[in-house]
Structure formats: C-alpha cells, structure tokens
Design a protein around this motif. Structure first.
Motif, PDB file in Angstrom:
ATOM      1  N   LEU A 240       0.858  -1.177   0.000  1.00  0.00           N
ATOM      2  CA  LEU A 240       0.000   0.000   0.000  1.00  0.00           C
ATOM      3  C   LEU A 240       0.894   1.225   0.000  1.00  0.00           C
ATOM      4  N   VAL A 241       0.674   2.128  -0.959  1.00  0.00           N
ATOM      5  CA  VAL A 241       1.470   3.343  -1.068  1.00  0.00           C
ATOM      6  C   VAL A 241       0.524   4.521  -1.268  1.00  0.00           C
ATOM      7  N   VAL A 242       0.681   5.544  -0.452  1.00  0.00           N
ATOM      8  CA  VAL A 242      -0.088   6.772  -0.622  1.00  0.00           C
ATOM      9  C   VAL A 242       0.891   7.933  -0.785  1.00  0.00           C
ATOM     10  N   LEU A 243       0.802   8.612  -1.917  1.00  0.00           N
ATOM     11  CA  LEU A 243       1.616   9.789  -2.195  1.00  0.00           C
ATOM     12  C   LEU A 243       0.712  11.019  -2.153  1.00  0.00           C
ATOM     13  N   THR A 244       1.229  12.110  -1.622  1.00  0.00           N
ATOM     14  CA  THR A 244       0.469  13.365  -1.585  1.00  0.00           C
ATOM     15  C   THR A 244       1.363  14.503  -2.057  1.00  0.00           C
ATOM     16  N   THR A 245       0.721  15.531  -2.578  1.00  0.00           N
ATOM     17  CA  THR A 245       1.455  16.734  -2.975  1.00  0.00           C
ATOM     18  C   THR A 245       0.586  17.955  -2.760  1.00  0.00           C
ATOM     19  N   ASP A 246       1.238  19.066  -2.428  1.00  0.00           N
ATOM     20  CA  ASP A 246       0.508  20.332  -2.328  1.00  0.00           C
ATOM     21  C   ASP A 246       0.626  21.137  -3.620  1.00  0.00           C
ATOM     22  N   ALA A 247       1.223  20.542  -4.648  1.00  0.00           N
ATOM     23  CA  ALA A 247       1.309  21.202  -5.947  1.00  0.00           C
ATOM     24  C   ALA A 247      -0.074  21.232  -6.600  1.00  0.00           C
ATOM     25  N   ASP A 248      -0.283  22.195  -7.466  1.00  0.00           N
ATOM     26  CA  ASP A 248      -1.541  22.338  -8.188  1.00  0.00           C
ATOM     27  C   ASP A 248      -1.398  21.615  -9.528  1.00  0.00           C
ATOM     28  N   VAL A 249      -1.856  20.367  -9.575  1.00  0.00           N
ATOM     29  CA  VAL A 249      -1.676  19.530 -10.760  1.00  0.00           C
ATOM     30  C   VAL A 249      -3.009  18.873 -11.106  1.00  0.00           C
ATOM     31  N   GLU A 250      -3.372  18.893 -12.376  1.00  0.00           N
ATOM     32  CA  GLU A 250      -4.622  18.300 -12.816  1.00  0.00           C
ATOM     33  C   GLU A 250      -4.549  16.772 -12.775  1.00  0.00           C
ATOM     34  N   ALA A 251      -5.719  16.145 -12.696  1.00  0.00           N
ATOM     35  CA  ALA A 251      -5.805  14.692 -12.537  1.00  0.00           C
ATOM     36  C   ALA A 251      -5.087  13.939 -13.658  1.00  0.00           C
ATOM     37  N   GLU A 252      -5.226  14.403 -14.892  1.00  0.00           N
ATOM     38  CA  GLU A 252      -4.593  13.708 -16.015  1.00  0.00           C
ATOM     39  C   GLU A 252      -3.075  13.728 -15.899  1.00  0.00           C
ATOM     40  N   ALA A 253      -2.533  14.857 -15.474  1.00  0.00           N
ATOM     41  CA  ALA A 253      -1.080  14.954 -15.305  1.00  0.00           C
ATOM     42  C   ALA A 253      -0.611  14.109 -14.123  1.00  0.00           C
ATOM     43  N   LEU A 254      -1.403  14.067 -13.044  1.00  0.00           N
ATOM     44  CA  LEU A 254      -1.081  13.209 -11.904  1.00  0.00           C
ATOM     45  C   LEU A 254      -1.023  11.756 -12.349  1.00  0.00           C
ATOM     46  N   ASP A 255      -2.011  11.329 -13.115  1.00  0.00           N
ATOM     47  CA  ASP A 255      -2.083   9.950 -13.578  1.00  0.00           C
ATOM     48  C   ASP A 255      -0.862   9.600 -14.427  1.00  0.00           C
ATOM     49  N   GLY A 256      -0.503  10.492 -15.338  1.00  0.00           N
ATOM     50  CA  GLY A 256       0.641  10.228 -16.208  1.00  0.00           C
ATOM     51  C   GLY A 256       1.944  10.146 -15.437  1.00  0.00           C
ATOM     52  N   ALA A 257       2.153  11.070 -14.484  1.00  0.00           N
ATOM     53  CA  ALA A 257       3.379  11.079 -13.687  1.00  0.00           C
ATOM     54  C   ALA A 257       3.481   9.824 -12.832  1.00  0.00           C
ATOM     55  N   LEU A 258       2.347   9.412 -12.248  1.00  0.00           N
ATOM     56  CA  LEU A 258       2.366   8.239 -11.380  1.00  0.00           C
ATOM     57  C   LEU A 258       2.615   6.960 -12.168  1.00  0.00           C
ATOM     58  N   ARG A 259       1.924   6.797 -13.276  1.00  0.00           N
ATOM     59  CA  ARG A 259       2.110   5.576 -14.074  1.00  0.00           C
ATOM     60  C   ARG A 259       3.550   5.460 -14.569  1.00  0.00           C
TER      61      ARG A 259
END
Length: 286
Positions: free
Chosen positions: A84-103
């Motif tokens: 189980l891994v939970v990452l958080t950020t206070d950066a202002d990033v849209e969901a699509e960009a979050l998904d791409g960076a994580l994958r």
C-alpha cells in the motif's frame, strides 16, 4: 461530511477472510478524530503489518512537495502485491497529469520490485494533490519528484522484506528490447536456487545463466557475460574471473547480466531466500 466517491479505500489482511467491520468502522471514527497536519508519520506507523519499520519519503522543489508512505514486507511482486502506497502533494496539478506522472514512475520503481515473486490481492498506489501551495509546477520537474519518492519507497520495501539478509540489485544490459531486459531480470530475481546461493554468499553464476535460459529473450548463449559485485565471473557463456574475487559479505549485492544483443536495459530489485522468510510465512495465519 465526505462524499463516499471521494474516499479511496486501501485494504490488506488474510485472503478470503472477511474484515471485522465493527472494529474497522470504530477505527475509522477514531482515526478521523486524530486528523492533523502533522499526522503523516503516525499514519505510516499505523498501516504496518509484518513491516519492521514504517516507510516514508519526500522531495521538496521550490515551494511545493511530494511526500509518501508505504507498507509492505512480503508477497512483493509486480502486478499485485501486498503493498500500500499513498503519495500526496501540495502542488496544483490536474488529474490527467497526476495519472501520467504516477504511471511513469511506478513502471520503473514499484513494478520492478520482485522480492519473492508472489502476488496478493491488495496492492494500491495513490497520488493525491491538494493544490494548497497554489503553484503549478513544471511537468517534468513534478514527474521527476514523483519518481524520486517512488524509487525511495521501493528501496525501503526491499530493505524490509520478510527475513531477508541480502538486498539484490539486478542489472540487465545489452538487451534487444526493454521487454527482454525486464523478462530476464525478473527471471533472475525469482530464481530460488540463486537466492539461496546468495544467502550462503556463494557466487554461483551458473544459476544466473540458467535463469536467463528460461526466458524468451534474444541472446546467444556463447556471448553472455555475468558480473557479481563487479567481478565478471562469466565471459562468453563460460568461466571468467575467479569466483574467489567476489565478496558477498555485505548486505547489498549487484548482479549484471550483459546479453550483448542490443542497447536496452532494466534494473530490478529482489532479496535472498532465508530460513527466516520460510518460518514467517509458515506461521503467518496462526
């Protein structure tokens, strides 16, 4: 009140055994009352199961941060793992960009951890962004920070693997494709005979060759080179430098397999196979 669709649920436990929901719901209420901006470390401790230590990592760039926590010590293999891994950020990033960076980050970090080749049913990696910093980061810088945190946590998972006495980094170079490199690396990482040999500090390079030979990767057996901790014990598919030069007394071991068939490469991480691992998993449910 929180909309149920805004809640991401992570779970672990004995496969097939229903969770005691009375205790779970009571725990949710108790945890909710303890929510705090400084509660990250407490959360990382709380999600431990067979972990011997809690696992956290963070990277700060300018005025934004990516942080994370992980749990996992066994049944660690890509696709599905008790991780189980939970990452958080206070950066202002849209969901699509979050998904791409994580994958992109997961593909070369958590997906390359293969501690014991065993898969479970509960692996989760989440990336949540609050946007609290008000900063929209450079996409490349943000992706790099996510990758760095994932790599750090992946290393901590391997370091805390159940019963392990060795942390083994497998480098496959000279492959015809990245897919070939990963297949070969995974075969080496999952070879129980090799893992036993390394536990006994025996640089048995023949077991590396046998692991490579079970794959569909492109290679010429007469052109394979293998190094263990920098000593090229196999050259051209035969004995190279003396195995006596290999020092395996340290916890960290590096294996390099050169297929000499192309320019692609991959790195995977695994552990040795020990009596402690067998003991822990022979009595896990009792």
């Amino acid at each position: 009140d929180v909309d149920p669709h805004e809640v991401a649920v992570c779970s672990t436990g004995l496969i097939g055994v229903r969770l005691p929901m009375d205790r779970v719901t009571a725990g949710i209420a108790a945890a909710g009352g303890l929510l705090s901006p400084d509660g990250g470390e407490d959360a990382a401790v709380a999600i431990r199961t067979t972990d011997s230590v809690h696992k956290t990592a963070s990277v700060t760039r300018d005025d934004w941060t990516v942080g994370g926590m992980a749990k996992g010590a066994g049944m660690l293999a890509p696709g599905l793992a008790t991780m189980l891994v939970v990452l958080t950020t206070d950066a202002d990033v849209e969901a699509e960009a979050l998904d791409g960076a994580l994958r992109s980050a997961v593909r070369t970090t958590f997906d390359r951890v293969d501690s014991d080749g065993c898969m479970s049913t509960n692996d989760t990696v989440l990336l949540l962004a609050s946007g609290a910093s008000g900063t929209v980061p450079d996409p490349e810088a943000f992706a790099g920070a996510v990758h760095a945190v994932c790599l750090d946590l992946a290393g901590q998972l391997v370091a805390d693997a159940e019963g392990a006495s060795k942390e083994i980094e497998v480098h496959v170079v000279g492959a015809a494709s990245e897919e070939d490199a990963v297949e070969v690396g995974r075969s080496i990482a999952r070879n129980n005979l090799l893992k036993c040999a390394l536990h006994g500090e025996d640089p048995n390079w023949g077991r590396v060759l046998s692991a490579i030979g079970t794959t569909a990767a492109a290679f010429d057996p007469d052109r394979l080179d293998v190094a263990i901790n920098g000593v090229w014990v196999c050259r051209d598919g035969a004995a190279g430098e003396s195995r006596d030069k290999v020092d395996l007394s340290d916890r960290r071991i590096t294996i390099t397999a050169d297929l000499r068939s192309g320019d692609a490469s991959a790195v995977l991480w695994t552990n040795d196979l020990t009596a402690e691992y067998v003991h822990e998993n022979s009595a896990y449910s009792s």
